[in-house]
Design a protein around this motif. Sequence first.
Motif, PDB file in Angstrom:
ATOM      1  N   HIS A   1     -28.109  13.606  34.249  1.00  0.00           N
ATOM      2  CA  HIS A   1     -27.066  13.745  35.270  1.00  0.00           C
ATOM      3  C   HIS A   1     -26.519  12.352  35.564  1.00  0.00           C
ATOM      4  CE1 HIS A   1     -24.906  15.283  38.771  1.00  0.00           C
ATOM      5  NE2 HIS A   1     -25.388  14.257  39.459  1.00  0.00           N
ATOM      6  N   LEU A   2     -25.190  12.209  35.492  1.00  0.00           N
ATOM      7  CA  LEU A   2     -24.549  10.909  35.684  1.00  0.00           C
ATOM      8  C   LEU A   2     -23.595  10.945  36.872  1.00  0.00           C
ATOM      9  CD1 LEU A   2     -23.511  10.197  31.973  1.00  0.00           C
ATOM     10  CD2 LEU A   2     -25.703   9.711  33.069  1.00  0.00           C
ATOM     11  N   GLU A   3     -23.542   9.819  37.596  1.00  0.00           N
ATOM     12  CA  GLU A   3     -22.602   9.669  38.705  1.00  0.00           C
ATOM     13  C   GLU A   3     -21.993   8.272  38.655  1.00  0.00           C
ATOM     14  OE1 GLU A   3     -24.390  10.509  42.468  1.00  0.00           O
ATOM     15  OE2 GLU A   3     -25.329  12.387  41.789  1.00  0.00           O
ATOM     16  N   SER A   4     -20.667   8.203  38.603  1.00  0.00           N
ATOM     17  CA  SER A   4     -20.014   6.898  38.682  1.00  0.00           C
ATOM     18  C   SER A   4     -19.797   6.535  40.146  1.00  0.00           C
ATOM     19  CB  SER A   4     -18.677   6.910  37.925  1.00  0.00           C
ATOM     20  OG  SER A   4     -17.793   7.854  38.477  1.00  0.00           O
ATOM     21  N   GLY A   5     -19.493   5.260  40.390  1.00  0.00           N
ATOM     22  CA  GLY A   5     -19.392   4.785  41.768  1.00  0.00           C
ATOM     23  C   GLY A   5     -18.053   5.088  42.424  1.00  0.00           C
ATOM     24  N   ASN A   6     -18.070   5.160  43.771  1.00  0.00           N
ATOM     25  CA  ASN A   6     -16.832   5.321  44.537  1.00  0.00           C
ATOM     26  C   ASN A   6     -16.100   3.990  44.644  1.00  0.00           C
ATOM     27  OD1 ASN A   6     -17.617   7.980  45.062  1.00  0.00           O
ATOM     28  ND2 ASN A   6     -18.654   7.408  46.970  1.00  0.00           N
TER      29      ASN A   6
ATOM     30  N   VAL B   1     -20.143   4.345  34.186  1.00  0.00           N
ATOM     31  CA  VAL B   1     -21.342   4.708  33.428  1.00  0.00           C
ATOM     32  C   VAL B   1     -20.985   4.513  31.954  1.00  0.00           C
ATOM     33  CG1 VAL B   1     -23.036   6.472  32.862  1.00  0.00           C
ATOM     34  CG2 VAL B   1     -22.069   6.366  35.165  1.00  0.00           C
TER      35      VAL B   1
ATOM     36  N   THR C   1     -31.533  10.923  35.965  1.00  0.00           N
ATOM     37  CA  THR C   1     -30.365  10.756  36.831  1.00  0.00           C
ATOM     38  C   THR C   1     -29.968   9.282  36.877  1.00  0.00           C
ATOM     39  OG1 THR C   1     -31.009  12.642  38.201  1.00  0.00           O
ATOM     40  CG2 THR C   1     -29.437  11.098  39.145  1.00  0.00           C
TER      41      THR C   1
ATOM     42  N   ARG D   1     -27.004   6.591  38.507  1.00  0.00           N
ATOM     43  CA  ARG D   1     -25.902   6.411  39.462  1.00  0.00           C
ATOM     44  C   ARG D   1     -25.400   4.977  39.402  1.00  0.00           C
ATOM     45  NH1 ARG D   1     -29.700   9.566  42.416  1.00  0.00           N
ATOM     46  NH2 ARG D   1     -28.858  11.636  42.962  1.00  0.00           N
TER      47      ARG D   1
ATOM     48  N   HIS E   1     -21.319   1.532  44.109  1.00  0.00           N
ATOM     49  CA  HIS E   1     -20.020   1.731  44.759  1.00  0.00           C
ATOM     50  C   HIS E   1     -19.287   0.402  44.895  1.00  0.00           C
ATOM     51  CE1 HIS E   1     -21.230   5.765  45.461  1.00  0.00           C
ATOM     52  NE2 HIS E   1     -22.102   5.491  46.427  1.00  0.00           N
TER      53      HIS E   1
ATOM     54  N   SER F   1     -12.994   8.632  44.906  1.00  0.00           N
ATOM     55  CA  SER F   1     -14.392   9.010  44.686  1.00  0.00           C
ATOM     56  C   SER F   1     -14.759   8.881  43.208  1.00  0.00           C
ATOM     57  CB  SER F   1     -14.638  10.447  45.145  1.00  0.00           C
ATOM     58  OG  SER F   1     -14.361  10.585  46.519  1.00  0.00           O
TER      59      SER F   1
ATOM     60  N   GLU G   1     -18.974  13.050  38.621  1.00  0.00           N
ATOM     61  CA  GLU G   1     -20.316  13.516  38.258  1.00  0.00           C
ATOM     62  C   GLU G   1     -20.229  14.321  36.983  1.00  0.00           C
ATOM     63  OE1 GLU G   1     -22.737  15.417  41.201  1.00  0.00           O
ATOM     64  OE2 GLU G   1     -21.775  14.346  42.862  1.00  0.00           O
TER      65      GLU G   1
END
Length: 333
Positions: free
Chosen positions: A13-18, A48, A67, A69, A72, A149, A152
């Motif tokens: 699971h990947l999340e880029s920054g705000n 990412v 995961t 992340r 930000h 934002s 994901e």
Amino acid sequence: MTEGNFVDYVKVHLESGNGGKGSVHLHREKFITKGGPDGGDGGRGGHVIVRGNKNLWTLLGFKFKRTFRAGHGEHGSKNRSSGADGEDVYLEVPLGTVIKDSETQEVIMEITEDQEEKIILEGGLGGRGNWHFKSPTNQTPRYAQPGKSGQELDLILELKVLADVGLVGFPNAGKSTLLSVLTSAKPKIADYEFTTLKPNLGIVQYREFKSFVIADIPGIIEGAAEGKGLGHYFLRHIERNSTLLFLIPADSKDISQEYEILLDELRRYNPELLDKDRLIAISKSDMLDEELMTEMKMELDKDFKEIPYMFISSVAQLGLVELKDRLWAMLNK
């Protein structure tokens, strides 16, 4: 590397920054009570990024951390000072890694070169500060943009082994034994089917300090192309090999039929696999006397008119030098 440490399929699971907010600030200092807007921009969110690493042979690094992340972006500030960008996150993967969307199964990218970098999720853009919005009719804007934002995404990382030669054969055909004799690899060897459940890689040392990589692909069974057994997990590793070495034991009931079954499984899985160079090695040939070997050659000459074949024995070290010569010639023709 032990078999349990070979990981070739993971979900992450990947999340880029705000992005950071733009600043709403009006310039103020001694003797300047009504300075104009000077709010700075927000920093972008962290990306990412996937990066190829030739020193990795497995996706083991993702076994316990799934995961990721990115950082930000920081908010803008006075004097048109921009906020710092969010910290990027790098996913180091072995060469031959295929990246798919977990939901749609669509292939997003493939990593095949060392230090190759690809942004898989972009960070959110930073908002612009209020000094961007100054105009003759609005000289003191008291607003700025918020940052965008991040994103994901759930992904599948799937490793297809990169090797020069792929060993293809039914379970218990002697592939692991051959690999252990030709290279310094130490695969698990036993007298039962499916001893090998993960691909084993070994480096074959050739003349004048030359070398090539050979992969022991877990045994194929009839119906593997439809996913029978662990068919899809096995067959995908053959796609990256430039030469296929078919290993068929001398005590097989019908060598030609066994070869055709193996070939048919490859054809049904991916017809492009048939475009690769092929060599047939009749293993366990130390069990044959000269008369029986001569009879077999007469039959095989009829069946294999276009595909080269040879007799070898890993235990008796029969024909292994010639095998390396042939493979080297096929890889460098």
